[in-house]
Design an enzyme around this catalytic site. Structure first.
Site, PDB file in Angstrom:
ATOM      1  N   ARG A  15       3.923   2.418  -2.686  1.00  0.00           N
ATOM      2  CA  ARG A  15       3.946   2.898  -4.060  1.00  0.00           C
ATOM      3  C   ARG A  15       4.297   1.736  -4.976  1.00  0.00           C
ATOM      4  NH1 ARG A  15       1.326   6.238  -2.677  1.00  0.00           N
ATOM      5  NH2 ARG A  15       1.479   8.499  -2.786  1.00  0.00           N
TER       6      ARG A  15
ATOM      7  N   VAL B 268       0.853  -1.205   0.000  1.00  0.00           N
ATOM      8  CA  VAL B 268       0.000   0.000   0.000  1.00  0.00           C
ATOM      9  C   VAL B 268       0.881   1.245   0.000  1.00  0.00           C
ATOM     10  CG1 VAL B 268      -2.094  -0.963   1.085  1.00  0.00           C
ATOM     11  CG2 VAL B 268      -0.284  -0.018   2.519  1.00  0.00           C
TER      12      VAL B 268
ATOM     13  N   GLY C  64      -5.919   3.235  -0.356  1.00  0.00           N
ATOM     14  CA  GLY C  64      -5.380   3.294   1.012  1.00  0.00           C
ATOM     15  C   GLY C  64      -5.882   4.472   1.832  1.00  0.00           C
ATOM     16  N   ALA C  65      -5.942   5.635   1.192  1.00  0.00           N
ATOM     17  CA  ALA C  65      -6.311   6.838   1.947  1.00  0.00           C
ATOM     18  C   ALA C  65      -7.805   7.118   1.847  1.00  0.00           C
ATOM     19  CB  ALA C  65      -5.533   8.029   1.401  1.00  0.00           C
TER      20      ALA C  65
ATOM     21  N   GLU D 102      -0.608   4.211 -12.899  1.00  0.00           N
ATOM     22  CA  GLU D 102      -1.981   4.167 -12.373  1.00  0.00           C
ATOM     23  C   GLU D 102      -2.909   4.946 -13.284  1.00  0.00           C
ATOM     24  OE1 GLU D 102      -2.023   5.202  -8.217  1.00  0.00           O
ATOM     25  OE2 GLU D 102      -0.799   3.477  -7.698  1.00  0.00           O
TER      26      GLU D 102
ATOM     27  N   HIS E  79      -5.797   2.010  -5.599  1.00  0.00           N
ATOM     28  CA  HIS E  79      -5.174   3.046  -4.753  1.00  0.00           C
ATOM     29  C   HIS E  79      -6.195   3.628  -3.758  1.00  0.00           C
ATOM     30  CE1 HIS E  79      -1.651   6.117  -4.683  1.00  0.00           C
ATOM     31  NE2 HIS E  79      -2.227   6.045  -3.482  1.00  0.00           N
TER      32      HIS E  79
HETATM   33  N1  NAI Z   1      -1.987   3.627  -0.638  1.00  0.00           N
HETATM   34  C1  NAI Z   1      -2.299   4.798  -0.147  1.00  0.00           C
HETATM   35  O1  NAI Z   1      -3.351   5.340  -0.416  1.00  0.00           O
HETATM   36  C2  NAI Z   1      -1.344   5.460   0.762  1.00  0.00           C
HETATM   37  C3  NAI Z   1      -0.012   5.279   0.581  1.00  0.00           C
HETATM   38  N2  NAI Z   1       0.880   5.899   1.423  1.00  0.00           N
HETATM   39  C4  NAI Z   1       2.281   5.631   1.182  1.00  0.00           C
HETATM   40  O2  NAI Z   1       2.794   4.899   2.272  1.00  0.00           O
HETATM   41  C5  NAI Z   1       4.170   5.177   2.410  1.00  0.00           C
HETATM   42  C6  NAI Z   1       4.491   5.455   3.865  1.00  0.00           C
HETATM   43  O3  NAI Z   1       3.806   6.590   4.322  1.00  0.00           O
HETATM   44  P1  NAI Z   1       4.097   7.160   5.787  1.00  0.00           P
HETATM   45  O4  NAI Z   1       4.243   6.025   6.711  1.00  0.00           O
HETATM   46  O5  NAI Z   1       3.089   8.179   6.061  1.00  0.00           O
HETATM   47  O6  NAI Z   1       5.514   7.825   5.543  1.00  0.00           O
HETATM   48  P2  NAI Z   1       6.667   8.018   6.628  1.00  0.00           P
HETATM   49  O7  NAI Z   1       7.587   9.003   6.043  1.00  0.00           O
HETATM   50  O8  NAI Z   1       6.089   8.267   7.966  1.00  0.00           O
HETATM   51  O9  NAI Z   1       7.380   6.590   6.667  1.00  0.00           O
HETATM   52  C7  NAI Z   1       8.208   6.121   5.658  1.00  0.00           C
HETATM   53  C8  NAI Z   1       9.316   5.350   6.329  1.00  0.00           C
HETATM   54  O10 NAI Z   1      10.063   4.705   5.309  1.00  0.00           O
HETATM   55  C9  NAI Z   1      11.398   4.695   5.738  1.00  0.00           C
HETATM   56  N3  NAI Z   1      12.302   4.432   4.636  1.00  0.00           N
HETATM   57  C10 NAI Z   1      12.855   5.303   3.758  1.00  0.00           C
HETATM   58  N4  NAI Z   1      13.672   4.644   2.930  1.00  0.00           N
HETATM   59  C11 NAI Z   1      13.622   3.341   3.285  1.00  0.00           C
HETATM   60  C12 NAI Z   1      14.249   2.176   2.792  1.00  0.00           C
HETATM   61  N5  NAI Z   1      15.104   2.220   1.763  1.00  0.00           N
HETATM   62  N6  NAI Z   1      13.973   1.000   3.395  1.00  0.00           N
HETATM   63  C13 NAI Z   1      13.115   0.947   4.437  1.00  0.00           C
HETATM   64  N7  NAI Z   1      12.510   2.027   4.956  1.00  0.00           N
HETATM   65  C14 NAI Z   1      12.749   3.206   4.369  1.00  0.00           C
HETATM   66  C15 NAI Z   1      11.586   6.047   6.374  1.00  0.00           C
HETATM   67  O11 NAI Z   1      12.677   6.044   7.257  1.00  0.00           O
HETATM   68  C16 NAI Z   1      10.275   6.224   7.108  1.00  0.00           C
HETATM   69  O12 NAI Z   1      10.374   5.793   8.433  1.00  0.00           O
HETATM   70  C17 NAI Z   1       4.465   6.325   1.457  1.00  0.00           C
HETATM   71  O13 NAI Z   1       4.989   5.795   0.260  1.00  0.00           O
HETATM   72  C18 NAI Z   1       3.125   6.884   1.169  1.00  0.00           C
HETATM   73  O14 NAI Z   1       3.104   7.539  -0.053  1.00  0.00           O
HETATM   74  C19 NAI Z   1       0.484   6.662   2.464  1.00  0.00           C
HETATM   75  C20 NAI Z   1      -0.841   6.903   2.676  1.00  0.00           C
HETATM   76  C21 NAI Z   1      -1.863   6.343   1.813  1.00  0.00           C
HETATM   77  O1  HPV Z   2      -1.153   9.845   0.781  1.00  0.00           O
HETATM   78  C1  HPV Z   2      -0.645   9.073  -0.028  1.00  0.00           C
HETATM   79  O2  HPV Z   2       0.561   8.900  -0.162  1.00  0.00           O
HETATM   80  C2  HPV Z   2      -1.519   8.314  -0.894  1.00  0.00           C
HETATM   81  O3  HPV Z   2      -1.053   7.460  -1.597  1.00  0.00           O
HETATM   82  C3  HPV Z   2      -2.940   8.641  -0.967  1.00  0.00           C
HETATM   83  O4  HPV Z   2      -3.197   8.934  -2.291  1.00  0.00           O
HETATM   84  P1  HPV Z   2      -4.556   9.664  -2.694  1.00  0.00           P
HETATM   85  O5  HPV Z   2      -4.559  10.977  -2.020  1.00  0.00           O
HETATM   86  O6  HPV Z   2      -5.663   8.793  -2.238  1.00  0.00           O
HETATM   87  O7  HPV Z   2      -4.492   9.783  -4.185  1.00  0.00           O
END
Ligand code: NAI
Ligand code: HPV
Length: 595
Positions: free
Chosen positions: A283, A281, A333-334, A312, A331
């Protein structure tokens, strides 16, 4: 007597006075723009009527509460599904742009904005769809909404984990197709299994917490996460290789960066336990999707559950999407009601704050300066820009403005003074009078570097009570000649020094001459033989020419030797006035400096 102040996000010229805001006046007209695109029949797009309010383009669906917040402050144009061409066309009429993950904010978008776009708000976490380098180069602030969708993303990760383990999606499709395949869809249990959380940030740690509640053994890999935070929720941080080699389930939660791009590839799938199950969830780009298809076909990966994809939406005939052991969501997740409301409010507040000139707490490409530090530094921010402006106007030749030394004199401990803001404003002051670029907090360091301008900073540690963050700031430009020789210090640099007095920036030293003139309006610096009557002579010429003098001060080396007179003037003196001052016999040199 309000101090005019530098604008943190301003375009050139700086418009605002007495505040850190930068609002621009917009032309009061309708804009009708021809669209090159085939969509909408290649027709015309009426953009909107404009008034003095800034304009915010909301390019993807944003929660209502956020839109309402924006409307209180700005003209809001909600236009979804714009083509890249339409976005580039519209953007030149917008001060801010709000997107989610579905809009690519490319270099072309910034170039097309003609400098008007001041802030991009990403209503969510991942900013991989925004060209940050281009934003920074164009002085455009990027803010995101990093917290409001954390739980939603974590819950979706857990939903996919459980759905995958129990074949929920496949079984659902099968029943709806009239089948009853109880043996085919026997799943696997989660309890007692090892889950590797890759990326132990906000979402990853929430997933870990929930997985612990499901009785899983949770390990995590994150090179930057503090071990004690992991330990606090009973998670062990391990190396990348150990995580992928020991996991029964892998859940991805790192951002997409050059170093995480395709981090799950052929080589790393080969290191995994046979039958591993993968949830993504984060990228799509963190997985090499072709390698995943191969690993699924080879049985290395038993199942995958994917919310995100490299492209996407993915191609309809994508082998990965169509794979029978893969569960997919678009997509989502959010996408909970709660998260979308939260994200909308979070981003609307950040964008409005940025448009007001406040520093955003969620700035992605600019220093984050806490509000209390900012209010304390405000008069010094103004001083810094003006010292930069004065210093550069004193240059007449030499090897170009290449080396600038800034000294901050303060009784505060070095780590108790954040100088990034001051450095940015000095850079703005130095570069703007001699170029056509505009400089703000976002692009100051970039612009300085691009122009080969090296700014070094040093601290002068003072004794005493550190009530004020700074006593004085000195700006020195090396290897240049000055049009006002007296501005050259004993060590050969152009030197100006200033202090804040009663909240107003003052020039307190030019070269080795002490002066004291408030930095408002503009300044005439004049070196003369120190003798009685000089103030009167200059003052009466200015009076006769109707130029109002706001301040005068004389700094001398010794009585009856040379003195430098600094005169603050409200209006720009005519050439004739300046000529008359130059003709006073005791005047050896003088310069008019615009602030
Ligand atoms: N599917 C969706 O709708 C959503 C997707 N996301 C995605 O989830 C991911 C995480 O979001 P958050 O937790 O809010 O971000 P965050 O910045 O709080 O956490 C990301 C973590 O990844 C770590 N990191 C960076 N490089 C790394 C590596 N090479 N190996 C392992 N860890 C590494 C960082 O140190 C950090 O602790 C992002 O890619 C974000 O875009 C977030 C919200 C919704
Ligand atoms: O917050 C993120 O990183 C997400 O992936 C959520 O994406 P969205 O705002 O739902 O298009």
């Amino acid at each position: 007597m309000a101090a005019s102040s530098a604008s943190l996000l301003s375009t050139k010229p700086s418009i605002s006075q007495a505040s850190l805001s930068w609002r621009r006046q917009l032309p009061p007209v309708f804009a009708t723009i021809s669209l090159p695109s085939r969509r909408r029949g290649g027709g015309k797009l009426v953009v909107y009527a404009m008034d003095a309010k800034p304009t915010v383009l909301v390019a993807e669906k944003l929660g209502e509460a956020g839109v309402n917040l924006l409307k209180d402050f700005a003209n809001v144009d909600c236009s979804y599904n714009l083509t890249p061409e339409e976005l580039c066309t519209k953007i030149s009429l917008c001060d801010a742009l709000i997107v989610r993950s579905g809009t690519k904010v490319t270099r072309e978008v910034f170039e097309s904005s003609g400098g008007r776009l001041k802030v991009v708000g990403r209503a969510g976490v991942g900013i991989d769809n925004v060209d940050l380098a281009a934003a920074t180069e164009h002085g455009c602030l990027v803010v995101n909404a990093p917290t409001a969708n954390t739980v939603a993303a974590a819950e979706h990760g857990i939903a996919l984990l459980a759905a995958m383990a129990r074949n929920v999606a496949q079984a659902d499709a099968s029943v709806k197709a009239g089948k009853w395949q109880r043996n085919k869809y026997v799943g696997v249990s989660l309890v007692g299994k090892t889950l590797a959380v890759m990326g132990f940030g906000k979402v990853g740690s929430e997933v870990a917490r929930r997985a612990k509640g499901l009785g899983m053994h949770v390990i995590a890999h994150d090179p930057y996460a503090p071990a004690d935070r992991a330990r606090a929720i009973g998670v062990e941080l391990v190396s990348f290789d150990e995580a992928i080699a020991t996991a029964d389930f892998i859940s991805l939660h790192m951002p997409l960066t050059p170093s995480t791009n395709k981090i799950l590839n052929d080589e790393n799938f080969a290191k995994m336990k046979k039958g591993v199950r993968i949830v993504n969830v984060a990228r799509g780009g963190v997985i090499d999707e072709d390698a995943l298809v191969k690993a699924l076909d080879a049985g290395i990966v038993a199942q995958a559950a994917l919310d995100v994809f490299t492209e996407e939406p993915p191609a309809k005939d994508s082998k990965l999407v169509q794979h029978e052991n893969v569960t997919v969501t678009p997509h989502l997740g959010a996408s909970t009601m709660e998260a979308q409301e939260g994200v909308a409010i979070e981003i609307a507040e950040a964008v409005v704050g940025a448009l007001k000139g406040e520093l955003a707490a969620t700035a992605v490409n600019a220093p984050m300066v806490p509000a209390e530090v900012l209010s304390e530094l405000k008069p010094f921010v103004d001083l810094a820009e003006k010292l930069g402006r004065l210093a550069v106007q004193l240059v007449t030749g030499g090897s170009g403005v290449k080396t600038v030394k800034v000294s901050y004199a303060s009784a505060r401990a070095p780590d108790d003074l954040d100088t990034r803001l001051l450095r940015a404003m000095i850079t703005k002051g130095i570069i703007e009078p001699i170029s056509s670029v505009f400089v703000n907090l976002v692009n100051a360091d970039f612009t300085a570097k691009q122009r080969g301008l090296r700014i070094t900073e040093e601290r002068i540690l003072l004794d005493g009570s550190p009530e004020s963050p700074l006593e004085f700031i000195q700006v020195q430009i090396a290897n240049v000649e000055s049009k006002f020789a007296s501005a050259i210090s004993e060590t050969g640099e152009i030197k100006v020094e200033g202090r804040v007095k009663d909240g107003i920036p003052h020039l307190t030293k030019v070269g080795s001459f002490e002066v004291d003139v408030s930095l408002e309006g503009s300044i005439i610096l004049c070196r003369q033989v120190d003798q009685p009557g000089m103030i009167g002579k200059v003052g009466s010429i200015l009076g006769e020419e109707n130029v109002n003098v706001s301040f005068m001060s004389v700094g001398r080396v010794a009585p009856r030797k040379h003195a430098v007179m600094a005169i603050g003037v409200d209006e720009q003196p005519s050439k004739q006035t300046l000529k008359r001052i130059g003709e006073i016999p005791a005047v050896e040199e003088f310069v008019y400096l615009k602030l």
